[in-house]
Design an enzyme around this catalytic site. Structure first.
Site, PDB file in Angstrom:
ATOM      1  N   LYS A 174       0.846  -1.204   0.000  1.00 48.22           N
ATOM      2  CA  LYS A 174       0.000   0.000   0.000  1.00 48.22           C
ATOM      3  C   LYS A 174       0.882   1.255   0.000  1.00 48.22           C
ATOM      4  O   LYS A 174       1.506   1.581   1.006  1.00 48.22           O
ATOM      5  CB  LYS A 174      -0.928   0.055   1.200  1.00 48.22           C
ATOM      6  CG  LYS A 174      -2.014   1.121   0.942  1.00 48.22           C
ATOM      7  CD  LYS A 174      -2.634   1.713   2.162  1.00 48.22           C
ATOM      8  CE  LYS A 174      -1.814   2.774   2.814  1.00 48.22           C
ATOM      9  NZ  LYS A 174      -1.664   4.021   2.015  1.00 48.22           N
ATOM     10  N   GLY A 197       6.876   4.561   8.372  1.00 47.72           N
ATOM     11  CA  GLY A 197       6.044   5.753   8.494  1.00 47.72           C
ATOM     12  C   GLY A 197       6.180   6.363   9.871  1.00 47.72           C
ATOM     13  O   GLY A 197       7.228   6.226  10.517  1.00 47.72           O
ATOM     14  N   SER A 198       5.118   7.001  10.335  1.00 45.82           N
ATOM     15  CA  SER A 198       5.198   7.741  11.595  1.00 45.82           C
ATOM     16  C   SER A 198       5.195   6.799  12.798  1.00 45.82           C
ATOM     17  O   SER A 198       4.649   5.692  12.741  1.00 45.82           O
ATOM     18  CB  SER A 198       4.028   8.707  11.696  1.00 45.82           C
ATOM     19  OG  SER A 198       2.820   7.989  11.728  1.00 45.82           O
ATOM     20  N   THR A 199       5.783   7.253  13.875  1.00 46.88           N
ATOM     21  CA  THR A 199       5.821   6.457  15.104  1.00 46.88           C
ATOM     22  C   THR A 199       4.404   6.231  15.636  1.00 46.88           C
ATOM     23  O   THR A 199       4.091   5.144  16.134  1.00 46.88           O
ATOM     24  CB  THR A 199       6.716   7.155  16.148  1.00 46.88           C
ATOM     25  OG1 THR A 199       8.047   7.212  15.606  1.00 46.88           O
ATOM     26  CG2 THR A 199       6.769   6.394  17.464  1.00 46.88           C
ATOM     27  N   GLY A 257       2.913   3.489  13.682  1.00 47.27           N
ATOM     28  CA  GLY A 257       3.671   2.281  14.035  1.00 47.27           C
ATOM     29  C   GLY A 257       3.153   1.667  15.330  1.00 47.27           C
ATOM     30  O   GLY A 257       3.014   0.442  15.452  1.00 47.27           O
ATOM     31  N   GLU A 300       9.761   0.649  10.691  1.00 48.93           N
ATOM     32  CA  GLU A 300      10.819   1.657  10.513  1.00 48.93           C
ATOM     33  C   GLU A 300      10.125   3.002  10.654  1.00 48.93           C
ATOM     34  O   GLU A 300       9.337   3.389   9.804  1.00 48.93           O
ATOM     35  CB  GLU A 300      11.490   1.479   9.154  1.00 48.93           C
ATOM     36  CG  GLU A 300      12.835   2.144   9.082  1.00 48.93           C
ATOM     37  CD  GLU A 300      12.736   3.486   8.413  1.00 48.93           C
ATOM     38  OE1 GLU A 300      12.620   4.501   9.150  1.00 48.93           O
ATOM     39  OE2 GLU A 300      12.775   3.536   7.179  1.00 48.93           O
ATOM     40  N   CYS A 330      13.587  10.162   7.185  1.00 51.04           N
ATOM     41  CA  CYS A 330      13.495   9.715   8.571  1.00 51.04           C
ATOM     42  C   CYS A 330      14.865   9.727   9.253  1.00 51.04           C
ATOM     43  O   CYS A 330      14.969   9.928  10.454  1.00 51.04           O
ATOM     44  CB  CYS A 330      12.875   8.330   8.644  1.00 51.04           C
ATOM     45  SG  CYS A 330      13.567   7.195   7.456  1.00 51.04           S
TER      46      CYS A 330
HETATM   47  P1  NAI Z   1       1.759   8.032   8.337  1.00 51.90           P
HETATM   48  O1  NAI Z   1       2.489   7.160   9.257  1.00 51.90           O
HETATM   49  O2  NAI Z   1       0.325   8.362   8.620  1.00 51.90           O
HETATM   50  O3  NAI Z   1       1.764   7.383   6.869  1.00 51.90           O
HETATM   51  C1  NAI Z   1       2.614   6.336   6.446  1.00 51.90           C
HETATM   52  C2  NAI Z   1       1.787   5.269   5.733  1.00 51.90           C
HETATM   53  O4  NAI Z   1       0.915   4.633   6.665  1.00 51.90           O
HETATM   54  C3  NAI Z   1       0.889   5.784   4.627  1.00 51.90           C
HETATM   55  O5  NAI Z   1       0.859   4.839   3.578  1.00 51.90           O
HETATM   56  C4  NAI Z   1      -0.467   5.859   5.306  1.00 51.90           C
HETATM   57  O6  NAI Z   1      -1.553   5.769   4.408  1.00 51.90           O
HETATM   58  C5  NAI Z   1      -0.425   4.630   6.193  1.00 51.90           C
HETATM   59  N1  NAI Z   1      -1.316   4.654   7.356  1.00 51.90           N
HETATM   60  C6  NAI Z   1      -1.829   5.728   8.021  1.00 51.90           C
HETATM   61  N2  NAI Z   1      -2.588   5.325   9.059  1.00 51.90           N
HETATM   62  C7  NAI Z   1      -2.568   3.978   9.058  1.00 51.90           C
HETATM   63  C8  NAI Z   1      -3.147   2.974   9.891  1.00 51.90           C
HETATM   64  N3  NAI Z   1      -3.897   3.289  10.943  1.00 51.90           N
HETATM   65  N4  NAI Z   1      -2.897   1.672   9.624  1.00 51.90           N
HETATM   66  C9  NAI Z   1      -2.121   1.336   8.578  1.00 51.90           C
HETATM   67  N5  NAI Z   1      -1.552   2.233   7.749  1.00 51.90           N
HETATM   68  C10 NAI Z   1      -1.762   3.533   7.978  1.00 51.90           C
HETATM   69  O7  NAI Z   1       2.582   9.355   8.158  1.00 51.90           O
HETATM   70  P2  NAI Z   1       2.051  10.811   7.698  1.00 51.90           P
HETATM   71  O8  NAI Z   1       0.772  11.148   8.396  1.00 51.90           O
HETATM   72  O9  NAI Z   1       2.034  10.846   6.236  1.00 51.90           O
HETATM   73  O10 NAI Z   1       3.199  11.743   8.254  1.00 51.90           O
HETATM   74  C11 NAI Z   1       3.168  12.182   9.590  1.00 51.90           C
HETATM   75  C12 NAI Z   1       4.546  12.275  10.160  1.00 51.90           C
HETATM   76  O11 NAI Z   1       5.139  11.000  10.228  1.00 51.90           O
HETATM   77  C13 NAI Z   1       5.508  13.099   9.347  1.00 51.90           C
HETATM   78  O12 NAI Z   1       5.384  14.438   9.634  1.00 51.90           O
HETATM   79  C14 NAI Z   1       6.823  12.524   9.778  1.00 51.90           C
HETATM   80  O13 NAI Z   1       7.244  13.128  10.977  1.00 51.90           O
HETATM   81  C15 NAI Z   1       6.520  11.084  10.040  1.00 51.90           C
HETATM   82  N6  NAI Z   1       6.891  10.217   8.899  1.00 51.90           N
HETATM   83  C16 NAI Z   1       7.986   9.417   9.009  1.00 51.90           C
HETATM   84  C17 NAI Z   1       8.385   8.643   7.946  1.00 51.90           C
HETATM   85  C18 NAI Z   1       9.579   7.763   8.003  1.00 51.90           C
HETATM   86  O14 NAI Z   1      10.121   7.429   6.966  1.00 51.90           O
HETATM   87  N7  NAI Z   1      10.004   7.326   9.147  1.00 51.90           N
HETATM   88  C19 NAI Z   1       7.675   8.682   6.661  1.00 51.90           C
HETATM   89  C20 NAI Z   1       6.501   9.510   6.666  1.00 51.90           C
HETATM   90  C21 NAI Z   1       6.158  10.261   7.752  1.00 51.90           C
END
Ligand code: NAI
Ligand code: MG
Length: 506
Positions: free
Chosen positions: A211, A263-265, A268, A285, A319
């Site tokens: 996804k 993605g976000s903590t 996670g 991660e 990240c």
């Molecule tokens: P997010 O963690 O919401 O999104 C990452 C992925 O998870 C996307 O594909 C999203 O559709 C999916 N997702 C969202 N909620 C979910 C759930 N409940 N269950 C399963 N999948 C889900 O991150 P977002 O809102 O785009 O960014 C927020 C903050 O997170 C950023 O400002 C940044 O600080 C951090 N972040 C860290 C990343 C990393 O590489 N470690 C990457 C993206 C964001």
């Protein structure tokens, strides 16, 4: 006679005056360079994309679509399907079917041939993929062309090589695949994260449902087409687009054997709770707040380039970004002057322009988050320094910035800003540097700059970070494991360590 500092200030002021007085420029405003935009004529985007399930693009049962835009122009690029629970179920079943009937029975060497084929086709399409990545996500073409896509290709080639050698990766073990892997990725390195997830999974004999992030689905759709072109057996790779709900449906699907998430903590943690006790394997991660530590004996100009690369690279949407600078007090003034001189030369603008250093912020939501944290930094008493570069009239932008006078308790020193904003702190002794570097909930990456090899070993062995770069920053290789400590997650991606997440050993 004016002191060196006054002379520098006068020079900096002259630059700022030129910046202020130049007319508001549209894209291609790169200071002294003429615009050099990459042509997008040969890039063909569909008006609307279905879901890639069982080797075919299919309309979503949900009948819902959403738009993905170019964050540099706010123009709509395409409509993309929003997968509902029934669609995710269809994708998981296609993956399970492919796993049972085809993929797990195939000779490992033949599996490898498919992965090599994907790698070669991706390589042929490099240019097109880089352009789509920059259009959909806002990153400069310099990054997508020279960093993202070459690494994508390298990941597929590297893992293709492992397909028939897994018994050498895990000697004295019988190695078997896990089954269906659900993989959820973010928007900062859309195609690269897809490669990090898919390449090891399918090379080890698993099938996947991926996804992509909702703001950057287009290169994943291009990758689906590459799988079609490579004649990959239907169902080995399935791609379902959508937002958090689609991701949650995948996480909670009972027939998924493993979840890999970047993605976000916060998300996670939700996923860790959802998978606890289900028997699903999990790797996470998550965020980071890396310290880039510069000692007084470091090569300062190189360190400045490393700092620039570490935080302004990809708009700080990284990240493992070097988002905290820890500089030894004795060289702080010199280094900060060099840093602000260098920041003044960074070009922000059209991501498709080959001269652009800093592209667009990925989404309005992310821009709001950066602004909120920066405002909080100012309120908490830190001093904000910003490049005065021209900001295009459309799209989402944030100028390269740094804060001085930062205390460890400030939110800007502890939370992931995920934008081109650096928090600068000083230290006096190596012990203090290590303590400050480790004093956060994250532990993904770090950097150390010094002339002394012995100091590198001494410091890096005390750092609680998955990756520590020495006299460089943000360097990646498919053979090198990547992953975090503490709230940055667990599990490794890349190298032999990364394979471990996708195999069963007995
Ligand atoms: P997010 O963690 O919401 O999104 C990452 C992925 O998870 C996307 O594909 C999203 O559709 C999916 N997702 C969202 N909620 C979910 C759930 N409940 N269950 C399963 N999948 C889900 O991150 P977002 O809102 O785009 O960014 C927020 C903050 O997170 C950023 O400002 C940044 O600080 C951090 N972040 C860290 C990343 C990393 O590489 N470690 C990457 C993206 C964001
Ligand atoms: Mg987009």
């Amino acid at each position: 006679m004016a002191s060196v500092k006054e002379e520098r200030e006068a020079r900096a002021e002259a630059v700022r005056r030129v910046e202020r007085e130049k007319p508001a420029l549209e894209f291609g405003s790169a200071w002294e360079y003429s615009p050099a935009p990459e042509s997008r004529d040969h890039v063909r985007l569909d008006e609307r994309y279905g879901l890639f399930i069982g080797g075919k693009f299919v309309a979503p049962k949900s009948r819902k679509y959403f738009a993905t835009i170019n964050p540099a122009t706010e123009e709509k690029l395409a409509d993309v399907a929003e997968a509902g629970a029934a669609d995710v179920d269809a994708a998981v079943r296609a993956a399970e079917d492919a796993y049972r009937k085809r993929w797990s029975r195939l000779k490992p060497a033949d599996r490898g041939k498919y992965v090599y084929r994907i790698a070669r086709i991706l390589q042929e399409k490099s240019r097109e993929l880089a352009i789509i990545e920059s259009m959909d996500g806002g990153k400069p073409i310099k990054e997508s062309r020279d960093v993202d896509v070459p690494l994508v290709v390298a990941h597929f080639f590297y893992h293709a090589g492992w397909a028939d050698k897994l018994e050498y990766a895990f000697p004295r073990h019988a190695v078997s695949p896990i089954g269906v892997c659900g993989q959820i990725i973010p928007w900062n390195f859309p195609l690269l994260m897809a490669a990090w997830k898919i390449a090891p999974a399918i090379s080890c004999g698993n099938t996947v449902v991926l996804k992509p992030a909702e703001t950057t689905p287009l290169t994943a759709m291009a990758l689906a087409k590459v799988c079609e072109e490579a004649d990959l057996p239907p169902g080995v790779v399935n791609i379902v687009t959508g937002a958090g709900e689609t991701g949650a449906a995948l996480v909670n699907h009972p027939r998924v054997n493993k979840i890999a998430f970047t993605g976000s903590t916060d998300v996670g943690k939700i996923i860790q709770r959802a998978t606890a006790g289900t028997g699903k394997r999990l790797t996470l991660e998550l965020g980071g707040k890396a310290a880039n530590i510069v000692f007084e004996d470091a090569a300062i100009d190189q360190a400045v380039e490393g700092i620039i690369n570490g935080i302004y690279f990809n708009q700080g949407h990284v990240c493992c970004a070097g988002s905290r600078l820890l500089v030894q007090e004795s060289i702080a003034d010199t280094l900060l002057q060099k840093l602000s001189d260098r920041i003044a030369t960074l070009r922000m603008g059209d991501p498709l322009d080959k001269n652009t250093d800093v592209g667009a912020i990925n989404s309005k939501m992310q821009l709001d988050k950066i602004r909120e944290l920066v405002a909080c930094g100012v309120e908490e008493g830190a001093e904000l320094h910003q490049s005065s570069c021209a900001i295009p009239s459309k799209g989402y932008w944030f100028p390269p910035s740094f804060f001085t006078g930062v205390a460890q308790s400030h939110r800007i020193a502890r939370e992931e800003i995920f934008g081109p904003v650096l928090s600068v702190m000083t230290f006096r002794t190596p012990e203090e540097a290590v303590e400050k570097a480790n004093n956060i909930p994250y532990g993904l990456s770090a950097g150390v700059w010094t002339d002394k090899g012995s100091k590198i070993f001494k410091i890096t062995s005390k750092m609680r970070a998955g990756v520590v770069w020495a006299n460089t920053f943000n360097k990646f290789d498919p053979s090198s494991p990547f992953g975090g400590y503490k709230e940055s997650g667990f599990g490794r991606e890349g190298g032999v360590h990364g394979l471990r997440a996708y195999v069963e050993l007995s």
